[in-house]
Motif scaffolding. Sequence first.
Motif, PDB file in Angstrom:
ATOM      1  N   ALA A  20       0.854  -1.186   0.000  1.00  0.00           N
ATOM      2  CA  ALA A  20       0.000   0.000   0.000  1.00  0.00           C
ATOM      3  C   ALA A  20       0.895   1.244   0.000  1.00  0.00           C
ATOM      4  O   ALA A  20       1.940   1.267   0.660  1.00  0.00           O
ATOM      5  N   GLU A  32      -3.239   3.826  -0.745  1.00  0.00           N
ATOM      6  CA  GLU A  32      -3.850   3.373  -1.982  1.00  0.00           C
ATOM      7  C   GLU A  32      -3.007   2.242  -2.558  1.00  0.00           C
ATOM      8  O   GLU A  32      -1.950   1.911  -2.024  1.00  0.00           O
ATOM      9  N   MET A 115      -7.097   1.970   3.977  1.00  0.00           N
ATOM     10  CA  MET A 115      -7.148   2.149   2.530  1.00  0.00           C
ATOM     11  C   MET A 115      -8.136   3.242   2.135  1.00  0.00           C
ATOM     12  O   MET A 115      -9.136   3.458   2.818  1.00  0.00           O
TER      13      MET A 115
END
Length: 138
Positions: A20, A32, A115
């Motif tokens: 990530a 992201e 996230m």
Amino acid sequence: MKPVIPAVKAVIVKGDTFLALKKKGQAGDVYELPGGKMNFGETHGECLFREVYEETGLEVQPFILYDTWENFQPDYQITGVFYLVEMPENGTIRLSEEHVAYQFLPLEKASLAQMDIVFADRMARWDFEAIKGFMGAR
């Protein structure tokens, strides 16, 4: 007519974790997936290779198309695909200027709290145990 923009994202799996990235300027502890918008004339695989290399310095190949995602904005829509990708054995991550940090999050629903909501909403439907088994069985 408002534009629809194609994009790809890589779920780079390393053991029981996935990569990530924290985007520059992103408030909070929000991450992201590597990837981005396709260029005209580019295939999904070419886009994934290019975007992941630009953002991380990793040379990867799409392994399997796993899912799709959508991001609706007032003036456009991004429609994307997620590819499961293996972390290169000798890969060294070099972040681009677009990102300020990275981490490997556990392949489990609890990680989705970190996230971006665009991806977390879709990933919440995934069977993480099946992904771990599938990617580990190779």
